[in-house]
Design a protein around this motif. Structure first.
Motif, PDB file in Angstrom:
ATOM      1  N   PHE B  27       5.640  -8.350   4.082  1.00 47.61           N
ATOM      2  CA  PHE B  27       6.159  -8.133   5.429  1.00 47.61           C
ATOM      3  C   PHE B  27       5.328  -7.099   6.190  1.00 47.61           C
ATOM      4  O   PHE B  27       5.131  -7.213   7.393  1.00 47.61           O
ATOM      5  CB  PHE B  27       7.625  -7.695   5.364  1.00 47.61           C
ATOM      6  N   PHE B 271      11.521   2.128   4.457  1.00 55.24           N
ATOM      7  CA  PHE B 271      12.855   1.961   3.866  1.00 55.24           C
ATOM      8  C   PHE B 271      13.103   0.490   3.520  1.00 55.24           C
ATOM      9  O   PHE B 271      13.461   0.140   2.400  1.00 55.24           O
ATOM     10  CB  PHE B 271      13.907   2.463   4.868  1.00 55.24           C
ATOM     11  N   ALA B 272      12.910  -0.381   4.507  1.00 56.58           N
ATOM     12  CA  ALA B 272      13.295  -1.785   4.337  1.00 56.58           C
ATOM     13  C   ALA B 272      12.337  -2.540   3.422  1.00 56.58           C
ATOM     14  O   ALA B 272      12.770  -3.406   2.659  1.00 56.58           O
ATOM     15  CB  ALA B 272      13.340  -2.471   5.699  1.00 56.58           C
ATOM     16  N   ARG B 273      11.070  -2.223   3.488  1.00 61.79           N
ATOM     17  CA  ARG B 273      10.079  -3.074   2.825  1.00 61.79           C
ATOM     18  C   ARG B 273       9.527  -2.487   1.530  1.00 61.79           C
ATOM     19  O   ARG B 273       9.016  -3.216   0.680  1.00 61.79           O
ATOM     20  CB  ARG B 273       8.918  -3.356   3.778  1.00 61.79           C
ATOM     21  N   LEU B 274       9.560  -1.158   1.406  1.00 56.22           N
ATOM     22  CA  LEU B 274       9.013  -0.536   0.190  1.00 56.22           C
ATOM     23  C   LEU B 274      10.070   0.208  -0.600  1.00 56.22           C
ATOM     24  O   LEU B 274       9.817   0.609  -1.732  1.00 56.22           O
ATOM     25  CB  LEU B 274       7.878   0.433   0.568  1.00 56.22           C
ATOM     26  N   LYS B 275      11.238   0.418   0.003  1.00 57.67           N
ATOM     27  CA  LYS B 275      12.356   1.127  -0.655  1.00 57.67           C
ATOM     28  C   LYS B 275      11.998   2.570  -0.987  1.00 57.67           C
ATOM     29  O   LYS B 275      12.414   3.117  -2.005  1.00 57.67           O
ATOM     30  CB  LYS B 275      12.815   0.403  -1.924  1.00 57.67           C
ATOM     31  N   ILE B 276      11.181   3.171  -0.107  1.00 53.88           N
ATOM     32  CA  ILE B 276      10.854   4.587  -0.274  1.00 53.88           C
ATOM     33  C   ILE B 276      11.315   5.369   0.945  1.00 53.88           C
ATOM     34  O   ILE B 276      11.496   4.815   2.031  1.00 53.88           O
ATOM     35  CB  ILE B 276       9.342   4.833  -0.490  1.00 53.88           C
ATOM     36  N   VAL B 277      11.502   6.674   0.737  1.00 52.13           N
ATOM     37  CA  VAL B 277      11.940   7.576   1.801  1.00 52.13           C
ATOM     38  C   VAL B 277      10.731   8.348   2.301  1.00 52.13           C
ATOM     39  O   VAL B 277      10.127   9.121   1.548  1.00 52.13           O
ATOM     40  CB  VAL B 277      13.006   8.548   1.269  1.00 52.13           C
ATOM     41  N   LEU B 319      16.729   4.729  11.068  1.00 57.47           N
ATOM     42  CA  LEU B 319      17.191   3.388  10.703  1.00 57.47           C
ATOM     43  C   LEU B 319      17.962   2.748  11.844  1.00 57.47           C
ATOM     44  O   LEU B 319      17.871   1.542  12.078  1.00 57.47           O
ATOM     45  CB  LEU B 319      18.089   3.438   9.463  1.00 57.47           C
ATOM     46  N   ALA B 324      15.076  -2.656  10.830  1.00 56.64           N
ATOM     47  CA  ALA B 324      13.923  -3.441  10.351  1.00 56.64           C
ATOM     48  C   ALA B 324      14.247  -4.934  10.411  1.00 56.64           C
ATOM     49  O   ALA B 324      15.391  -5.339  10.348  1.00 56.64           O
ATOM     50  CB  ALA B 324      13.568  -3.040   8.930  1.00 56.64           C
TER      51      ALA B 324
END
Lengths: 324, 324
Positions: B27, B271-277, B319, B324
């Motif tokens: 993505f 956040f949405a695509r890699l799940k990292i902060v 967010l 996203a």
């Protein structure tokens, strides 16, 4: 199901699946009263461990069978895992999803090239729908957990845990696994039985959907009263599988059960302390590690964060309700 | 400053610093129009790359000097990196922080055992405060970026990028680095000069605080008009360093500049695509990779997410504003 199938899956997954690390934070250790290690499968491709099983199952098919395409039913994580595995193998995928699955999961599954068929979780039988479409189009059904090659793929998570635990000198620890149908839990248990037999695997579930904990306690397969209505959508299944349950019974338990609020609180702590995004169902094992410390044994605890596919508004809600 | 110092730092860091992977998502590739790889230093101990430099500098001190303790000034990430490095070496740390630093960073620095001294970013000179306390107590000052052992520690990030880029076959790519004083950027540039000379290092900064981009353009050190008032607090410094700037000038550029909104949008996509902060300052390189695609060259782009120490309310805001 045996360790040889997991080793073979690991070979097929090599170079395609992301090897996730073990993360930790002194702040989490303090809450839990012991060393906490987190295996962030939210960082896996498609945002959950399900890509392992999806890749394992699709890659295990005979080429002429695979070419006709695959079909899967899933609330969203298995959907995305199978969709991406199919796309990378260049074959079509049909995914049957409950109409109340998180929007992000439905959108992502479509964006990964799959044809999505929605059904009503309360009133329709997804297995029947799957079987019919499968027969009509010659698609191979990739079940979400009660399928040996899927369990083998999820089990590769356990091979990595065994390797990292050995490197860190962790011998006496519970390994907590977010548990729906038991594919990940049973796969990890088989891997650890062979590679790290002193580690103990324990399923973690949300309150009201603790079919595995109750099944392990009673010695027979127990069902959940409800099959929807939880933020922990990723791990809501009617009952443990016919293949997974005997493995769980032989190698795992007792089960741990956390509240939805405890899962949301764990999401907020994973945000603040590990900088990872956990979805509610993916946070139940970490919640158990942090908030059920007196039900856990050992110098350390290893918790799987099984996925991170959560809509932004739910995540924001967790941060606001449980500021770290 | 040279590659030998970075290699020596890598030796000292071995087993203490987390080796971060390269993450990706189809993505993000689609948004950027090329393969995007993200190095998530938010997953580093203390939530930012600063732990590398902190450990490198503290571990390089002679034991009798180190025993007296260390002092650092920082808006928060260097603070936590030095605090944890000092604690793990068993020596005291005093950290001078601006009073408007994010609450989480101040709290964490204290919780990591450091003595925190707050100052007014607009009206007080942190260097003078640092020098005074340093002299009074015999503490060794660990500067945030203009210090060879700190640059060497940050440069180990570049060694890992070179290794992973080689494994992935990436030869023609810009490497975008969130840039404050230039410690991370210059360290990575020195490492890549030695190990992956076809990769190009480019600093990324927020609008209004683009001292490095302007300094590279003019050929002399330029200052920012303001030194506060940005969500990108992690990378707001008055000007590039005397040690870092000549390295940046020789090896890096041109600079990339993104808006604060673009940084927030990149946080939401991470956040949405890699799940990292990612924190706002930590997201500027990813924002440049995604939204300044026409200023970037190459088949792929590598973006550092330099830190994830962000308060929950700011994250929730990102967010909500950029779903996203």
């Amino acid at each position: 199901m045996n360790i040889d199938m997991i080793n073979a899956a690991a070979q097929r997954l090599q170079g395609h699946v992301r090897r996730t690390p073990l993360l930790s934070s002194p702040f989490l250790d303090e809450i839990a009263g012991r060393k906490v290690f987190v295996k962030p499968e939210c960082l896996q491709h498609t945002g959950s461990f399900k890509f392992r099983g999806g890749w394992s199952a699709v890659s295990a098919l005979a080429p002429e069978v695979r070419a006709k395409g695959v079909i899967a039913f899933s609330s969203g994580n298995h959907a995305q895992g199978v969709a991406l595995a199919a796309r990378e193998h260049g074959v079509p995928a049909v995914i049957i999803m409950p109409s109340d699955a998180p929007r992000m999961k439905i959108d992502n599954t479509r964006a990964l090239g799959a044809e999505v068929v929605l059904y009503d979780r309360a009133g329709e039988d997804r297995d029947a729908i799957g079987a019919r479409l499968s027969a009509e189009r010659g698609l191979t059904l990739i079940k979400p957990f009660d399928e040996p090659q899927v369990i083998a793929g999820q089990g590769t998570t356990g091979l990595e845990i065994a390797e990292d635990a050995a490197a860190l000198g962790i011998k006496n620890a519970d390994v907590l696994v977010c548990c729906g149908g038991g594919g990940l839990t049973s796969g990890i248990a088989l891997a650890l039985e062979a590679r790290a037999p002193t580690l103990r695997v324990r399923p973690a579930e949300p309150e009201g959907f603790d079919d595995v904990a109750r099944s392990l306690a009673s010695g027979q397969i127990e069902r959940n009263a409800r099959t929807s209505g939880s933020l922990c959508d990723a791990i809501i299944t009617p009952q443990p599988g016919n293949i997974t349950f005997p493995i769980l019974q032989r190698l795992c338990g007792p089960g741990l059960v956390v509240s939805e609020d405890e899962a949301l609180h764990a999401m907020s702590l994973a945000f603040a302390r590990l900088k990872i995004v956990a979805e509610p169902g993916g946070a139940v094992a970490l919640a158990a590690a942090l908030f059920l410390a007196d039900q856990i044994k050992g110098e350390a605890v290893i918790a799987i964060v099984s996925g991170g596919n959560v809509d932004g508004d739910i995540f924001a809600q967790a941060l606001q309700r449980f500021p770290a």
